[in-house]
Enzyme design. Sequence first.
Site, mmCIF file in Angstrom:
data_model
loop_
_atom_site.group_PDB
_atom_site.id
_atom_site.type_symbol
_atom_site.label_atom_id
_atom_site.label_comp_id
_atom_site.label_asym_id
_atom_site.label_seq_id
_atom_site.Cartn_x
_atom_site.Cartn_y
_atom_site.Cartn_z
ATOM 1 N N ASP A 81 -4.485 -8.126 -6.200
ATOM 2 C CA ASP A 81 -5.341 -8.948 -7.071
ATOM 3 C C ASP A 81 -5.173 -8.501 -8.523
ATOM 4 O O ASP A 81 -5.105 -9.321 -9.440
ATOM 5 C CB ASP A 81 -6.828 -8.823 -6.671
ATOM 6 N N ASP A 130 -4.715 5.601 -7.698
ATOM 7 C CA ASP A 130 -5.419 5.435 -8.981
ATOM 8 C C ASP A 130 -4.414 5.354 -10.136
ATOM 9 O O ASP A 130 -4.538 4.521 -11.039
ATOM 10 C CB ASP A 130 -6.473 6.539 -9.206
ATOM 11 N N ASP A 183 -4.480 -4.719 -0.857
ATOM 12 C CA ASP A 183 -5.383 -5.830 -1.146
ATOM 13 C C ASP A 183 -5.836 -5.755 -2.608
ATOM 14 O O ASP A 183 -5.727 -6.722 -3.379
ATOM 15 C CB ASP A 183 -6.593 -5.722 -0.184
ATOM 16 N N LYS A 219 -3.140 8.014 -1.290
ATOM 17 C CA LYS A 219 -4.127 8.919 -1.916
ATOM 18 C C LYS A 219 -4.004 10.259 -1.185
ATOM 19 O O LYS A 219 -4.957 10.771 -0.574
ATOM 20 C CB LYS A 219 -5.531 8.292 -1.783
ATOM 21 N N TYR A 278 -10.119 -1.990 7.325
ATOM 22 C CA TYR A 278 -10.630 -3.305 7.717
ATOM 23 C C TYR A 278 -10.687 -3.476 9.237
ATOM 24 O O TYR A 278 -11.314 -4.415 9.741
ATOM 25 C CB TYR A 278 -9.772 -4.438 7.111
HETATM 26 C C1 LIG Z 1 -10.743 -10.731 4.465
HETATM 27 C C2 LIG Z 1 -10.030 -10.055 3.325
HETATM 28 C C3 LIG Z 1 -9.376 -8.792 3.769
HETATM 29 C C4 LIG Z 1 -9.073 -11.004 2.715
HETATM 30 C C5 LIG Z 1 -8.398 -10.510 1.480
HETATM 31 O O1 LIG Z 1 -8.992 -10.163 0.492
HETATM 32 C C6 LIG Z 1 -6.939 -10.509 1.470
HETATM 33 O O2 LIG Z 1 -6.308 -10.544 2.502
HETATM 34 O O3 LIG Z 1 -6.382 -10.420 0.365
HETATM 35 MG MG LIG Z 2 -7.686 -9.852 -1.211
#
Ligand SMILES: CC(C)CC(=O)C(=O)O
Ligand SMILES: [Mg+2]
Length: 370
Positions: free
Chosen positions: A251, A223, A247, A191, A141
């Site tokens: 989720d 993975d 990240d 990885k 990022y």
């Molecule tokens: C701008 C992204 C890196 C934000 C994101 O998905 C997060 O920090 O979880």
């Molecule tokens: Mg995120």
Amino acid sequence: MKKSIAVLRGDGIGKEVTKGAIEVLKAVAVQYNHEFTFQHALIGGAALDAEGTPLPAETLEVCKKSDAVLLGAVGGPKWDVNPPHLRPEKGLLQIRKELNLYANVRPVTCYNSLLDSSPLKKEIIENVDFVIVRELTGGLYFGKPSGRKIDNGEEAVVDTLSYKRSEMKRIIEKAFEMARSRRKKITSVDKANVLESSRMWREVAEEVAKDNSDIMLEHMLVDNAAMQLIRNPRQFDVIVTENMFGDILSDEASMLTGSLGMLPSASLSTDGPSLYEPIHGSAPDIAGKNLANPIATILSAAMLLRLSFGLEEEATAVERAVEQVLDAGYRTADVASVQKRAVTTGEMVERIKEALIEDGAISNIMEAYA
Ligand SMILES: CC(C)CC(=O)C(=O)O
Ligand SMILES: [Mg+2]
Ligand SMILES: NC(=O)C1=CN([C@@H]2O[C@H](COP(=O)(O)OP(=O)(O)OC[C@H]3O[C@@H](n4cnc5c(N)ncnc54)[C@H](O)[C@@H]3O)[C@@H](O)[C@H]2O)C=CC1
């Protein structure tokens, strides 16, 4: 205690969920005799619209002068066509870099009363309690160079993943420190079968492990980790990983708890104020409808109380209030099994405040929903 909190509401549901968390923090202040001041500043799409930049200098100043920062979320379709430097998300990445928010701590706790809200079987998610420690200021990022070019007459694109050894060391050390006060197990996710950056990550993890022999370190390919999170999440205590893997895995992990709207996080600074934010985004599909689950942000506020202000009792009281409200049957739409009984964002906040102010006051509330 007198403390100042910078509030960056951002976009979409960021505005709704931070409003709820501020109300809870105000209730804490009254209940425990503290003085919290809140200073709002712009970030993301809201800042682009008002100031033409996703992170105005004034916002950074406000944050640097505060004792802690509370953030909602940034982004939305309105700005999706913008060039990279004028994207709301750029403001979030910039503030992480500017405030040296190197460690993003994302606890994953499955509440007993929400076991039926997860798509996974109760036997799999019962008593799940682990934490993802995600590197937050390096990796893909933040890679340079990044962008489009012409390669042999064809459009090509480049994103780079770069880390310094010291950046790996400090986040892995943070994970070991956290494991020491937990179940003393670290899963370092990488990885390393493909990426040179991951091979260095493994080396650094092994080096740090030598100085922390009371903690058990295991390595897992990302993975496999994605699969193990679903197969047997109870095996995890502390997961440490680089920015993008963390990240994505967090989720995924949120669904163990029932919803993305349940996971809080602390973005810890090396030096200045730390920032607290739900792990979710601005959820344009439900923004402005009073539907968002405010719990991730309220639990982020609890982390703020504990980690930035040292207010353990107050933090625990907020967490207990959340648990009590869930136990009593209140659910926002994302975790409600019967949609018509779902409560709004505002009502969920009210119930949590009520539980906080008068422990046990909500024991019979589900009667209203019977
Ligand atoms: C701008 C992204 C890196 C934000 C994101 O998905 C997060 O920090 O979880
Ligand atoms: Mg995120
Ligand atoms: N930290 C941040 O500010 C983040 C910003 N984003 C940005 O947010 C925008 C939308 O991204 P998406 O991919 O849709 O991810 P998202 O996290 O905003 O939403 C994904 C799904 O989860 C639901 N959801 C998220 N939070 C919820 C909550 N509190 N309560 C109930 N449901 C919730 C949404 O309604 C949506 O269906 C994009 O511009 C993205 O870049 C995405 C992730 C993190």
